[in-house]
Design an enzyme around this catalytic site. Structure first.
Site, PDB file in Angstrom:
ATOM      1  CD  GLU A 164      -1.283  -2.319   2.083  1.00 43.00           C
ATOM      2  OE1 GLU A 164      -0.035  -2.435   2.167  1.00 43.00           O
ATOM      3  OE2 GLU A 164      -2.059  -3.172   2.536  1.00 43.00           O
TER       4      GLU A 164
ATOM      5  CE  LYS B  17      23.550  -3.660  -4.296  1.00 42.36           C
ATOM      6  NZ  LYS B  17      22.227  -4.290  -4.289  1.00 42.36           N
TER       7      LYS B  17
ATOM      8  CG  HIS C  98      20.846   3.326 -15.927  1.00 41.89           C
ATOM      9  ND1 HIS C  98      21.876   2.435 -16.076  1.00 41.89           N
ATOM     10  CD2 HIS C  98      19.857   2.673 -15.277  1.00 41.89           C
ATOM     11  CE1 HIS C  98      21.515   1.293 -15.510  1.00 41.89           C
ATOM     12  NE2 HIS C  98      20.304   1.415 -15.032  1.00 41.89           N
TER      13      HIS C  98
ATOM     14  CB  ILE D  93      24.942  -5.967 -21.784  1.00 34.18           C
ATOM     15  CG1 ILE D  93      26.021  -4.901 -21.936  1.00 34.18           C
ATOM     16  CG2 ILE D  93      25.104  -6.654 -20.451  1.00 34.18           C
ATOM     17  CD1 ILE D  93      27.439  -5.436 -22.055  1.00 34.18           C
TER      18      ILE D  93
HETATM   19  N1  GLN Z   1      22.221  -9.789 -19.566  1.00 35.95           N
HETATM   20  C1  GLN Z   1      21.514  -8.911 -18.702  1.00 35.95           C
HETATM   21  C2  GLN Z   1      20.789  -7.845 -19.504  1.00 35.95           C
HETATM   22  O1  GLN Z   1      21.282  -7.435 -20.490  1.00 35.95           O
HETATM   23  C3  GLN Z   1      22.438  -8.244 -17.703  1.00 35.95           C
HETATM   24  C4  GLN Z   1      21.696  -7.360 -16.748  1.00 35.95           C
HETATM   25  C5  GLN Z   1      22.521  -6.799 -15.601  1.00 35.95           C
HETATM   26  O2  GLN Z   1      23.698  -6.657 -15.693  1.00 35.95           O
HETATM   27  N2  GLN Z   1      21.906  -6.463 -14.511  1.00 35.95           N
HETATM   28  O3  GLN Z   1      19.722  -7.398 -19.145  1.00 35.95           O
HETATM   29 ZN    ZN Z   2      24.695  -4.788 -16.149  1.00 32.21          ZN
END
Ligand code: GLN
Ligand code: ZN
Length: 763
Positions: free
Chosen positions: A16, A111, A698, A435
């Site tokens: 909530e 963190k 990002h 990636i």
């Molecule tokens: N292989 C994942 C992706 O490309 C790696 C994500 C990550 O590093 N958190 O989303």
């Molecule tokens: Zn990553």
């Protein structure tokens, strides 16, 4: 003995709290309604503790976002860019610090010790003059008393922890900041004293890390001052997540009580008490119920521990409490309907832990006989889980028993592998890749929902996924990328996806915990022996590979990341569970290789966050973490190329372990620490393939060809072009499709220019 709690999850049974925050941010809830909503949740949380009979209930642990940000706001330490002019910090400014606004970037978050909770990092700019802008603890105390008749114990993160977690000042300014903040802490406490507060919990988890003698001196000075300022308030100094450093000095501080973690301390806190004793005039907060794990406690063993402590501390001076705030566990198991009963019975989330605390206090006072039935019930649910078939996978046990016999090194050395792989792939200088994930568009999420609800058949869903894969293979072809990925459209989350397919995992319906701000995560539960059941990624990868001549990387989440992002069973060491996961993943690696996939990436973004709080334990952790990765990747042929990926943390101090993973190629995110990471390669010769992310995924901003070129040049000042790869710094799943294509187009263009430039140098 009294039962006591240190903090309660703020998110509510059904999140909530999250929903209210997001509605307020979206303008769907006005400020008055928002306050009203949060007050309801806050009082509900207090009631949950009161009803279960907790004697010492924390107040002020509730937050509108984060407890560190609350202090920052209470002290008016708002970074200049937010245009704050003094006085009470408005909700608008409070959330601007946390989330940014159109004129100013948010403060960073990081963190909280070794948990997955993130706090907003205070920025102690030298121009800032702290001032008390209000006293939220007085308000919280009054509210609990007036509304529920609770004589609460206010909670405050301690001065030393706050300053140590802050950034923006030089080491030489540390003392200055302590001096600036001391009068404010004293004032907060004095106001509480005037209000009639009897006791205040001051959290100093920093005391559980490694502290120098000089630092200890600061701590001694802080508590001497605070004790002087409020002679009539009992200060209760709370440590957690590890054994307390400098035990003798800390327990001698002029406070009324000391809270210690007896769950995550490696036995060191108990050993210290047995060796040095415990001051007779102080309260001992005995943190014996795991504040971070989700398992029912072995109540018999806990009772024995209390008895042992009672050999050193008078019983009426012992508080039975969780090892830390319960912020790190889900709220209640009561809503879980879908879990196997034998598992559900063995779980204890926050509410169930409160019951355990009350029981143990009773057992401690009146003897085991007083809680005999409950002791038996707890023992029986634990033993039923222990005896369940999920924990009796013979093959898993046999392999772990003979771990030394499992291959953990590649056949060929780095050079031999490099040659075999180059002969196979003929990659150009500075190969380009991504990636793993491509955008998880609303259509992808909708498709998955339809399939999960049964509106779509398996065939329909698979056909949809294949269309996505096909589209992006064509896209990569057009962009001219060298090493492809299939895009991970079939995955919601990189751990959940594998957890759902491996044996030994379970998923709750409501097991949410706060990760940062309104963002909550629902970690999988590793409750049984982990085993491979059937190939998990082969179909999609092979399909993608069938569409192109370029290599497609198989894409797996590594054993340490799966471990660190799950709740883990408590009857085996994390090390052993990591090996179980590793050996299961090895079967997937082998299945991919057998299906003709020649490059396999095993992601380990969470490698670093498993590091112990105390530096002297790093080596042991890194040893088994590296071994786990190698167990999952070592059986492949020399010509099969193993990749790995890591992101969003400091890597400089663990670079040797990263190299010891022995992955043929690593891609590391560096946009937030670019200069620094590159510097570590000046001192350390890295001999394998490496891609340092050349743009920040990002940001929705399009990186220009020149910018990317500059990033490449910077890296190639210390790294050999023959070993360098070009890639974005993380997966692209959070970006829009057009942004992704535009950024990758610029990345390829920058690579072509770099190739011309560096090919000459190579020749
Ligand atoms: N292989 C994942 C992706 O490309 C790696 C994500 C990550 O590093 N958190 O989303
Ligand atoms: Zn990553």
């Amino acid at each position: 003995m009294k039962s006591s709690n240190l903090g309660y999850p703020r998110i509510g049974r059904d999140r909530e709290w999250k929903k209210a925050l997001e509605a307020f941010w979206a303008g769907k809830l006005d400020e008055a309604a928002f306050h009203h909503e949060l007050k309801g949740i806050r009082l509900g949380n207090l009631k949950a503790q009161q009803e279960r009979g907790i004697e010492i209930i924390p107040v002020g642990d509730f937050s509108y976002y984060d407890q560190i940000l609350d202090l920052t706001a209470m002290f008016g330490l708002v970074p200049a860019r937010f245009g704050y002019k003094g006085g009470p910090v408005s909700l608008e400014t409070y959330y601007a610090i946390a989330r940014g606004n159109k004129d100013a970037a948010a403060s960073s978050m990081t963190k909280w010790f070794n948990t997955n909770y993130h706090y907003i990092v205070p920025e102690l700019e030298s121009s800032l003059q702290p001032q008390l802008t209000g006293n939220r603890l007085v308000e919280a105390y009054r509210e609990a008393k007036q509304e529920l008749g609770i004589e609460g114990r206010p909670v405050l993160v301690g001065l030393y922890t706050y300053v140590k977690l802050s950034r923006g000042y030089a080491a030489s300014e540390l003392e200055g900041w302590i001096n600036k903040l001391l009068p404010l802490y004293a004032q907060v406490l004095s106001e509480l004293q005037a209000e009639g507060v009897q006791s205040v919990q001051i959290d100093e988890p920093i005391l559980s890390t490694t502290l120098s003698a000089e630092e200890l001196g600061h701590v001694e000075r802080i508590y001497a001052e605070l004790a002087k300022a409020v002679p009539n308030v009992k200060l209760f100094l709370q440590t957690y997540f590890e054994s307390v450093d400098h035990y003798e000095a800390v327990v001698a501080l002029p406070v009324a009580g000391i809270g210690l973690d007896f769950v995550h301390d490696g036995g060191r806190n108990l050993a210290a008490i047995e060796q040095f004793g415990f001051p007779q005039d102080k309260l001992l907060g005995a943190g014996i119920i795991d504040g971070r794990g989700i398992w029912k406690a072995d109540l018999q063993a806990k009772l024995e521990l209390l008895e042992r402590l009672a050999g050193h501390v008078a019983k009426d001076r012992i508080l039975v409490q969780p090892s830390s705030s319960l912020l790190h566990v889900p709220v209640s198991t009561a809503s879980e309907q879908k879990l196997e009963p034998v598992l559900c019975e063995a779980l204890a989330f926050a509410d169930e832990k409160l019951v355990e605390l009350v029981l143990l206090a009773k057992g401690g006072n009146e003897g085991a006989a007083a809680i005999a039935a409950e002791l038996e019930a707890a023992a029986s649910s634990r033993s039923q889980l222990a005896q369940s078939a999920s924990r009796d996978r013979k093959q898993v046990h046999e392999r772990i028993a003979q771990l030394q016999a499992q291959p953990s090194a590649r056949k060929g050395n780095v050079e031999q592998r490099k040659q075999a792989q180059q002969a196979r792939w003929q990659l150009p200088l500075l190969p380009t890749t991504t990636i793993g994930s491509f955008p998880q568009t609303p259509e992808v999420r909708r498709a998955r929902l339809k399939w999960r609800k049964g509106e779509w058949t398996q065939e329909q869903y698979e056909a949809f996924i294949n269309e996505e894969i096909k589209g992006w293979i064509e896209q990569q072809e057009q962009l001219g990328i060298d090493v492809f990925v299939h895009g991970e459209f079939e995955r919601t989350d990189m751990v959940e996806f594998f957890g759902e397919k491996l044996a030994g995992f379970a998923f709750t319906s409501y097991g949410w915990v706060q990760s940062y701000g309104s963002r909550c995560v629902k970690p999988p539960i590793i409750y049984g022996d982990v085993a491979f059941t059937a190939p998990m990624t082969v179909t999609e990868t092979v399909y993608a590979q069938s569409l192109t001549q370029k290599p497609v990387k198989g894409m797996l989440t590594g054993p340490i990341t799966i471990l660190n992002w799950s709740f883990v069973r408590d009857d085996k060491s994390r090390e052993e569970v990591a090996y179980q996961i590793a050996l299961a993943l090895r079967e997937e690696v082998e299945a991919l290789e057998a299906a003709g996939i020649g490059m396999i990436q095993v992601d380990e973004p969470a490698l670093r966050e498993g590091l112990p709080l105390k530096r002297e334990q790093w080596a042991a952790y890194l040893h088994w973490a590296v071994l786990a990765f190698r167990l999952s990747t070592s059986t492949v042929a020399d010509e099969t190329q193993i990749h790995t990926h890591m992101c969003y943390s400091e890597f400089n101090d663990i670079i040797e372990s990263i190299s010891a993973l022995d992955a043929d190629v690593i891609s590391i995110e560096t946009s937030r620490s670019h200069g620094e990471l590159i510097k570590s390669f000046e001192d350390y010769t890295y001999d394998k393939g490496i891609g340092l992310g050349v743009y920040d995924i990002h940001s929705p901003r399009l990186p220009s060809v020149e910018e990317i070129g500059t990033m490449i040049d910077r890296a190639l000042r210390v790294l050999d072009p023959a070993q360098f790869w070009i890639n974005p710094d993380c997966g692209l799943k959070t970006r829009k499709s057009e942004e992704t294509v535009a950024a990758l187009r610029n990345m390829v263009a920058a690579t072509e220019k770099a190739r011309e430039k560096y090919a000459v140098a190579q020749a």
